[in-house]
Every structure is written in C-alpha cells, then in structure tokens.
Design an enzyme around this catalytic site. Sequence first.
Site, PDB file in Angstrom:
ATOM      1  N   HIS A   1       0.857  -1.188   0.000  1.00 48.31           N
ATOM      2  CA  HIS A   1       0.000   0.000   0.000  1.00 48.31           C
ATOM      3  C   HIS A   1       0.890   1.234   0.000  1.00 48.31           C
ATOM      4  O   HIS A   1       2.043   1.189   0.459  1.00 48.31           O
ATOM      5  CB  HIS A   1      -0.889   0.025   1.239  1.00 48.31           C
ATOM      6  CG  HIS A   1      -1.980  -0.984   1.214  1.00 48.31           C
ATOM      7  ND1 HIS A   1      -3.056  -0.926   2.069  1.00 48.31           N
ATOM      8  CD2 HIS A   1      -2.186  -2.083   0.443  1.00 48.31           C
ATOM      9  CE1 HIS A   1      -3.862  -1.929   1.831  1.00 48.31           C
ATOM     10  NE2 HIS A   1      -3.359  -2.657   0.849  1.00 48.31           N
TER      11      HIS A   1
ATOM     12  N   CYS B   1      -2.165  -0.424   7.453  1.00 45.90           N
ATOM     13  CA  CYS B   1      -1.369   0.802   7.377  1.00 45.90           C
ATOM     14  C   CYS B   1      -1.448   1.591   8.681  1.00 45.90           C
ATOM     15  O   CYS B   1      -0.439   2.139   9.134  1.00 45.90           O
ATOM     16  CB  CYS B   1      -1.833   1.644   6.198  1.00 45.90           C
ATOM     17  SG  CYS B   1      -1.487   0.845   4.601  1.00 45.90           S
TER      18      CYS B   1
ATOM     19  N   CYS C   1      -6.000   2.015   6.041  1.00 45.64           N
ATOM     20  CA  CYS C   1      -6.648   0.746   6.392  1.00 45.64           C
ATOM     21  C   CYS C   1      -6.045   0.231   7.698  1.00 45.64           C
ATOM     22  O   CYS C   1      -5.077   0.802   8.207  1.00 45.64           O
ATOM     23  CB  CYS C   1      -6.437  -0.260   5.267  1.00 45.64           C
ATOM     24  SG  CYS C   1      -4.742  -0.884   5.168  1.00 45.64           S
TER      25      CYS C   1
ATOM     26  N   GLU D   1       1.035   3.838   1.850  1.00 42.88           N
ATOM     27  CA  GLU D   1       1.568   4.235   3.156  1.00 42.88           C
ATOM     28  C   GLU D   1       2.751   3.357   3.556  1.00 42.88           C
ATOM     29  O   GLU D   1       3.754   3.857   4.082  1.00 42.88           O
ATOM     30  CB  GLU D   1       0.482   4.141   4.234  1.00 42.88           C
ATOM     31  CG  GLU D   1      -0.697   5.050   4.003  1.00 42.88           C
ATOM     32  CD  GLU D   1      -1.865   4.374   3.265  1.00 42.88           C
ATOM     33  OE1 GLU D   1      -3.016   4.741   3.529  1.00 42.88           O
ATOM     34  OE2 GLU D   1      -1.605   3.475   2.424  1.00 42.88           O
TER      35      GLU D   1
END
Length: 167
Positions: A71, A104, A101, A73
Amino acid sequence: MSSEESVAGELEEVSQTAARADELWMEEALRAAQRALEAGEVPVGAVVVCEDRIVGRGANRNIADSDPTAHAEIVALRAASATVGSHRLVDCELFATIEPCPMCAGALVHARIKRLVYGADDPKTGAVHSVIQVVNHPQLNHRMEVRGGVLAGRCAELLQTFFRDRR
C-alpha cells in the site's frame, strides 16, 4: 487592539499557514496517487515529511509487486525509514490521500509517526474513525495527531473515477 486579540490573530495566522502547508504536502501525495493510476494501480499516494522535507514517497504497488502489503503508506514508510536510518519515525508526519486501512494504521503506530494527515474518509476499511479505530486506540501505547479531510474532494474524486471507469 487588546493583547488577547493580538494573540488570537497570531494563532489564526499560524493555523492558516499550517493548513496551507498540509495542502502542499497533500498535493505531493496526490501526485504519487496519479503515478499509481498511470501504472494501473488503485490511485492512493502517500508522503512522509520530516523537518519540512519529504523523506519517503509511496504509491500503491500491490499489482506491480504482487504484494498485498504494498500500500502507498507502507511503501512511503519503508522509504522514510531507509532515509532516516531508523524504524522509528517519531518526528515525521505522513500524508495519505485516503484514510489508512487497519494494516497501514498499525504500521503508523509501530513507526511512531507524530502526525497523520489524510484526504478522503474510507467508509469500507478506514482505521482512523470510519470503520474501526486503530490509530489512537486507547489500548495501544502510541498517540498521534490526526487531521482528516485535507483536499478530500480531489482525493475522493480520483478514487471514484478509477472505480467508475473499471465497471
């Protein structure tokens, strides 16, 4: 003008300057999200800022890397940790185009990020306040300042357009 009014005016000016800085860093995150879009990924971007400079950038790379943890992040945190030379990013802020999420958000807590700034809320998987609260959960040992909604309309539109075009 009284001294109280003067102080209030100075605080307002500082607040407006900080808000403008948040928008400038979010513009960088949006550029990263655009790169993800151009690569066929879900358009999410993130930047990590320490001492007024970007030390990590990330864009979603799940498909390109065949990695469910890639992801934006996480990619930005990995880059920042390499730049800073530590897994602890205590003096850093992370700017993400969408509410993180659970994975993260947990990584932000473990990295000891000082401040999280994000654009659009994520009503499906948001782990700041939308679905669950990982960031600043009362049982966890780290707290960070959070500001949501920075350039939220632009952040949301990028994602909405991506998913609308895929249908």
